[in-house]
Design an enzyme around this catalytic site. Structure first.
Site, PDB file in Angstrom:
ATOM      1  CB  CYS A  16      -0.938   0.011   1.198  1.00  0.00           C
ATOM      2  SG  CYS A  16      -1.975  -1.438   1.288  1.00  0.00           S
ATOM      3  CG  HIS A  21      -3.250   3.430   2.499  1.00  0.00           C
ATOM      4  ND1 HIS A  21      -3.578   3.135   1.197  1.00  0.00           N
ATOM      5  CD2 HIS A  21      -3.344   2.252   3.181  1.00  0.00           C
ATOM      6  CE1 HIS A  21      -3.850   1.849   1.096  1.00  0.00           C
ATOM      7  NE2 HIS A  21      -3.716   1.294   2.289  1.00  0.00           N
ATOM      8  CG  ASN A  81      -6.379  -1.070   1.426  1.00  0.00           C
ATOM      9  OD1 ASN A  81      -5.742  -0.553   0.515  1.00  0.00           O
ATOM     10  ND2 ASN A  81      -5.804  -1.559   2.505  1.00  0.00           N
TER      11      ASN A  81
END
Ligand code: UT7
Length: 362
Positions: free
Chosen positions: A111, A249, A279
């Site tokens: 990520c 994020h 996500n």
């Protein structure tokens, strides 16, 4: 002094939407649990592979920068869900775009991958090693999903985002950053049954899946992103009041809120789109940056703080100064968006396999 200005921004969010209510038809979960614990309402499921999504986001970013594919001399794709291990995803993007003069590499930092890639490409432009770069985050996370595991299957989605960086005299682009990794927590988030670590003949692999210790990651994410953000603010000689937009994020709305409270950033300065996409790993930050521009949250000259964490556990924070332009020079219509299957149809075979494997285990 040469900088790496962001002159183009683009995204590809697949058209097929998988809602929380649809998930609740085949795993033991509910819209209430997912919404209240994570902030996610729905996610996208892609019918095309990672390189194709990356290419569509890149085409939009190129159009908005007013550039042609052949103007690009470097393509970096941050991804942990490549189409193939060899050759890399970036070379496929080069082929699909026709950016024949571009060097191509993938970057694997989960990520945090997009911010790692942004730092890498920016450094090369600032050193004069490249002139015009495409930095892309693209992920087909649905491919990894074990649809029988409610703790992870509800969290992830597919998509791609891209920016164009151009060498510029204008003091903008990535001006300060800090990247790092806490390998002591390497085992709390991983995709097993894949790669040379696997004993592929003696113990045939089971379904792919993301193994995960959610609450531990949650705590480390808040600590890691908070610390990195403070370090970057200090390096850039900025205070939190100088920050116009926070682009974190998007792994969990509660992580975003905790980071926001820690930094004392007002609600109207925080970019949140986790409700729509879940996500999307390395694609999250470039999609969020792109939408922040589209929504007018990012303006010419905005001071943007971004922070991410992911498997590794990698972490990153970045201070980005937006350039002089938030108006696209032209645009690209993503005709290829058409998909004749809905998300339940797209996931049907994978779901049947996962649920059957889970039933035979128990
Ligand atoms: O980008 C990096 C990737 N990952 C992350 O960033 C994730 C970080 N962590 C998180 O976002 C959160 O820890 C989660 C959303 C994963 C989990 O939330 P939590 O509040 O930490 O829940 P928990 O794991 O402590 O589980 C609480 C309960 C458990 O039931 P019991 O043992 O209390 O009976 C779970 O079995 O919630 C249950 N549960 C669910 N219930 C309904 C877990 N997943 C689900 C679900 N639906 N989807």
């Amino acid at each position: 002094m040469q900088y790496a200005e962001i002159t183009g921004w683009g995204k590809y969010t697949p058209p097929s939407v998988l809602t929380n209510d649809q998930l609740a038809t085949f795993i033991d979960t509910s819209d209430e649990w997912i919404s209240s614990r994570t902030g996610i309402k729905e996610r996208r499921i892609s019918h095309i592979n990672t390189a194709e999504m990356a290419t569509l986001a890149a085409k939009q970013a190129l159009a908005r920068a007013g550039l042609l594919a052949e103007d690009i001399d470097m393509i970096v794709v941050a991804t942990c869900s490549p189409d193939l291990l060899v050759p890399n995803t970036a070379s496929k993007v080069q082929q699909l775009l026709g950016s024949n003069h571009a060097a191509c590499y993938d970057l694997s930092a989960a990520c945090s991958g997009f911010l790692y890639a942004l730092q890498s490409a920016t450094a090369q432009i600032r050193m004069g090693m490249a002139n015009k770069a495409l930095v892309i985050g693209a992920e087909r996370m649905s491919w990894f999903m074990n649809w029988s595991k409610r703790d992870t299957a509800v969290l992830f989605g597919d998509g791609a985002g891209a920016v164009v960086l151009e060498a510029s005299e204008n003091k903008s682009g990535l001006l300060a950053s800090k990247i790092g990794c806490d390998s002591s927590a390497r085992d709390i988030l991983k995709v097993s049954n894949f790669g040379t670590d696997m004993d592929r003949y003696v113990n045939p692999p089971g379904p792919l899946e993301i193994a995960f210790q959610g609450p531990d990651i949650f705590k480390r994410a808040v600590r890691g992103m908070g610390g990195a953000t403070q370090a970057v603010l200090k390096a850039a000689k900025l205070s939190v009041d100088d920050v116009d937009v926070l682009v974190p994020h998007q792994a969990n709305a509660r992580i975003i809120e905790t980071l926001q409270q820690h930094l004392k950033v007002a609600d109207d300065k925080v970019m949140v789109n986790i409700d729509k996409y879940g996500n999307t790993s390395a694609a999250t930050i470039p999609i969020a940056l792109c939408e922040a521009v589209e929504q007018g949250l990012i303006e010419p000259g905005s001071n943007i703080m971004s922070a991410a964490f992911g498997a590794g556990l990698t972490w990153a924070a970045a201070y980005i100064k937006w350039g002089e332009r938030t108006t696209p020079l032209s645009d690209y219509e993503q005709q290829e968006q058409d998909c004749d299957k809905n998300a339940m149809e797209l996931t049907r075979i994978a779901r049947e396999h996962c649920l059957a494997a889970s039933a035979s285990e128990s």
